[in-house]
Design an enzyme around this catalytic site. Structure first.
Site, PDB file in Angstrom:
ATOM      1  N   TYR A  87      -9.367  -4.793  -6.857  1.00 49.13           N
ATOM      2  CA  TYR A  87      -8.491  -3.793  -7.490  1.00 49.13           C
ATOM      3  C   TYR A  87      -9.595  -2.882  -8.352  1.00 49.13           C
ATOM      4  O   TYR A  87      -9.555  -1.838  -8.532  1.00 49.13           O
ATOM      5  CB  TYR A  87      -7.733  -4.432  -8.548  1.00 49.13           C
ATOM      6  CG  TYR A  87      -6.949  -3.563  -9.331  1.00 49.13           C
ATOM      7  CD1 TYR A  87      -5.950  -2.295  -8.542  1.00 49.13           C
ATOM      8  CD2 TYR A  87      -7.003  -3.349 -10.764  1.00 49.13           C
ATOM      9  CE1 TYR A  87      -5.104  -1.466  -9.297  1.00 49.13           C
ATOM     10  CE2 TYR A  87      -5.997  -2.413 -11.384  1.00 49.13           C
ATOM     11  CZ  TYR A  87      -5.154  -1.379 -10.722  1.00 49.13           C
ATOM     12  OH  TYR A  87      -4.411  -0.439 -11.529  1.00 49.13           O
ATOM     13  N   SER A 145      -7.671   3.080 -14.025  1.00 48.65           N
ATOM     14  CA  SER A 145      -7.172   1.862 -14.912  1.00 48.65           C
ATOM     15  C   SER A 145      -8.446   1.675 -15.608  1.00 48.65           C
ATOM     16  O   SER A 145      -9.576   1.830 -15.804  1.00 48.65           O
ATOM     17  CB  SER A 145      -6.962   0.685 -13.883  1.00 48.65           C
ATOM     18  OG  SER A 145      -6.749  -0.438 -14.503  1.00 48.65           O
TER      19      SER A 145
HETATM   20  N1  LIG Z   1       1.303  -0.434 -14.646  1.00 53.66           N
HETATM   21  C1  LIG Z   1       0.011  -0.478 -15.199  1.00 53.66           C
HETATM   22  O1  LIG Z   1      -0.339  -1.615 -16.179  1.00 53.66           O
HETATM   23  C2  LIG Z   1      -1.321   0.149 -14.681  1.00 53.66           C
HETATM   24  C3  LIG Z   1      -2.235   0.072 -15.296  1.00 53.66           C
HETATM   25  C4  LIG Z   1      -3.448   0.809 -14.897  1.00 53.66           C
HETATM   26  C5  LIG Z   1      -3.049   1.642 -13.884  1.00 53.66           C
HETATM   27  N2  LIG Z   1      -1.976   1.712 -13.151  1.00 53.66           N
HETATM   28  C6  LIG Z   1      -2.047   2.735 -11.971  1.00 53.66           C
HETATM   29  O2  LIG Z   1      -0.908   3.542 -12.126  1.00 53.66           O
HETATM   30  C7  LIG Z   1      -0.635   4.025 -10.902  1.00 53.66           C
HETATM   31  C8  LIG Z   1       0.785   3.715 -10.666  1.00 53.66           C
HETATM   32  O3  LIG Z   1       1.386   2.497 -10.655  1.00 53.66           O
HETATM   33  P1  LIG Z   1       2.752   2.114 -11.409  1.00 53.66           P
HETATM   34  O4  LIG Z   1       2.098   1.161 -12.550  1.00 53.66           O
HETATM   35  O5  LIG Z   1       3.534   3.183 -11.556  1.00 53.66           O
HETATM   36  O6  LIG Z   1       3.263   1.064 -10.460  1.00 53.66           O
HETATM   37  P2  LIG Z   1       4.433   1.086  -9.370  1.00 53.66           P
HETATM   38  O7  LIG Z   1       5.685   1.269 -10.217  1.00 53.66           O
HETATM   39  O8  LIG Z   1       4.332  -0.156  -8.473  1.00 53.66           O
HETATM   40  O9  LIG Z   1       4.162   2.338  -8.533  1.00 53.66           O
HETATM   41  C9  LIG Z   1       3.225   2.380  -7.404  1.00 53.66           C
HETATM   42  C10 LIG Z   1       3.883   3.684  -6.679  1.00 53.66           C
HETATM   43  O10 LIG Z   1       3.015   3.913  -5.549  1.00 53.66           O
HETATM   44  C11 LIG Z   1       3.768   3.788  -4.459  1.00 53.66           C
HETATM   45  N3  LIG Z   1       3.038   3.626  -3.141  1.00 53.66           N
HETATM   46  C12 LIG Z   1       2.928   2.172  -2.868  1.00 53.66           C
HETATM   47  N4  LIG Z   1       2.287   2.253  -1.536  1.00 53.66           N
HETATM   48  C13 LIG Z   1       2.395   3.655  -1.122  1.00 53.66           C
HETATM   49  C14 LIG Z   1       1.934   4.224   0.284  1.00 53.66           C
HETATM   50  N5  LIG Z   1       1.263   3.358   1.128  1.00 53.66           N
HETATM   51  N6  LIG Z   1       2.174   5.373   0.354  1.00 53.66           N
HETATM   52  C15 LIG Z   1       2.817   6.012  -0.668  1.00 53.66           C
HETATM   53  N7  LIG Z   1       3.013   5.587  -1.819  1.00 53.66           N
HETATM   54  C16 LIG Z   1       2.678   4.438  -2.257  1.00 53.66           C
HETATM   55  C17 LIG Z   1       4.958   3.174  -4.641  1.00 53.66           C
HETATM   56  O11 LIG Z   1       6.116   3.705  -3.831  1.00 53.66           O
HETATM   57  P3  LIG Z   1       6.536   3.044  -2.406  1.00 53.66           P
HETATM   58  O12 LIG Z   1       6.714   1.583  -2.509  1.00 53.66           O
HETATM   59  O13 LIG Z   1       8.035   3.775  -2.429  1.00 53.66           O
HETATM   60  O14 LIG Z   1       5.771   3.717  -1.412  1.00 53.66           O
HETATM   61  C18 LIG Z   1       5.143   3.456  -5.755  1.00 53.66           C
HETATM   62  O15 LIG Z   1       5.779   4.764  -6.269  1.00 53.66           O
HETATM   63  C19 LIG Z   1      -1.502   2.956  -9.790  1.00 53.66           C
HETATM   64  O16 LIG Z   1      -2.487   3.747  -9.339  1.00 53.66           O
HETATM   65  C20 LIG Z   1      -1.943   1.994 -10.784  1.00 53.66           C
HETATM   66  O17 LIG Z   1      -3.004   1.381 -10.233  1.00 53.66           O
HETATM   67  C21 LIG Z   1      -1.041   1.096 -13.713  1.00 53.66           C
END
Ligand SMILES: NC(=O)c1ccc[n+]([C@@H]2O[C@H](COP(=O)([O-])OP(=O)(O)OC[C@H]3O[C@@H](n4cnc5c(N)ncnc54)[C@H](OP(=O)(O)O)[C@@H]3O)[C@@H](O)[C@H]2O)c1
Length: 252
Positions: free
Chosen positions: A162, A149
């Site tokens: 985080y 991130s």
């Molecule tokens: N969105 C942003 O602005 C942003 C910015 C920087 C970095 N990121 C990073 O991008 C990555 C993806 O996030 P996203 O933005 O796509 O958010 P998201 O839509 O909330 O996706 C998170 C994913 O992680 C899974 N997850 C959560 N707990 C889990 C567990 N215990 N075991 C297996 N899977 C699990 C969730 O699926 P289930 O709930 O079905 O398990 C979901 O598929 C993360 O690492 C986040 O830190 C996002």
């Protein structure tokens, strides 16, 4: 012409929503057979059905990767059922923000357990398979892409734990990159800025309220999937070590 990832197998953690779902679909469109791992089976099944409709191969694994055994099994079942592992996308993550003073400790524990330990369990289990794929696959290269991130580059008030977890992902990735790059396992770090996904929605209402005006323009999950696809489709002699990617209007 054959798609670039034809004959390869990718495991995407957190494939049930957001960046993981978009990435799994994008890699499948490039010809990879994909394992979709997360806890919400219904979401994974829907994504898998869409991939199969396009002629792709998708394996659904309901996994909580904070459980070492389930993370290890996700890798083992991918190899057992799809035959190999060429690409690991370590994407599953959770972002629980707010002041450190008075923060609920379970939120800190959840971030360390998923963003750090979950990622490490998957990386540890996958490495022998990635090293093998780099030796014997037609492309003779394998990829681990770790999703960090902007908070993995810069710590700010309210990001505390985080940011800690994402800085850790960056440090691990760079050390591992140096260790395995001559064996043609490419380790890459992706550092997205604000992206429209479910990520922020898991915060407490009072935190959500205080961060809502921090986020203006957002990227789409497909924008990040595009960057990840670019990384894993490079020719063997090229490694994209790191991509920091923000919405254009995001200043910090
Ligand atoms: N969105 C942003 O602005 C942003 C910015 C920087 C970095 N990121 C990073 O991008 C990555 C993806 O996030 P996203 O933005 O796509 O958010 P998201 O839509 O909330 O996706 C998170 C994913 O992680 C899974 N997850 C959560 N707990 C889990 C567990 N215990 N075991 C297996 N899977 C699990 C969730 O699926 P289930 O709930 O079905 O398990 C979901 O598929 C993360 O690492 C986040 O830190 C996002």
């Amino acid at each position: 012409m054959k798609p670039v990832l034809d004959g390869t197998v990718a495991l995407v953690t957190g494939a049930s929503s957001g960046i993981g779902a978009a990435t799994a679909a994008a890699l499948a469109a490039q010809g990879a057979a994909v394992t979709l791992a997360a806890r919400r089976r219904d979401r994974l099944e829907a994504l898998a059905a869409g991939i199969r409709d396009q002629g792709g191969t998708a394996l659904v694994l309901e996994s909580d990767i904070t459980d070492e055994q389930q993370a290890t099994d996700a890798v083992a079942r991918t190899v057992a059922e799809l035959g190999r592992l060429d690409t690991l996308i370590n994407n599953a993550g959770v972002m629980l923000l707010g002041p450190a003073a008075g923060a609920p400790l379970p939120e800190w524990q959840q971030m360390v357990e998923l963003n750090v330990l979950g990622l490490l369990y998957c990386a540890h289990a996958a490495l022998p398979h990635l090293l093998r794929a780099a030796e014997d696959s037609p492309r003779r290269v394998a990829d681990m892409v770790n999703i960090s991130s902007v908070a993995g580059r810069v710590a700010r008030t309210g990001n505390n734990v985080y940011s800690l977890t994402k800085h850790g992902v960056g440090a691990f990735s760079e050390s591992l990159r140096q260790e395995v790059t001559r064996r043609y396992v490419r380790v890459s770090l992706v550092e997205p800025g604000a992206t429209a996904t479910e990520l922020a929605s898991h915060n407490r209402p009072e935190v959500l309220q205080s961060i809502s005006n921090q986020f203006g323009q957002r990227m789409e999950a497909d924008d990040i999937a595009d960057a990840i696809t670019y990384i894993v489709t490079r020719p063997r002699h090229v490694t994209i070590n790191e991509i920091l990617i923000r919405p254009t209007e995001q200043e910090r």
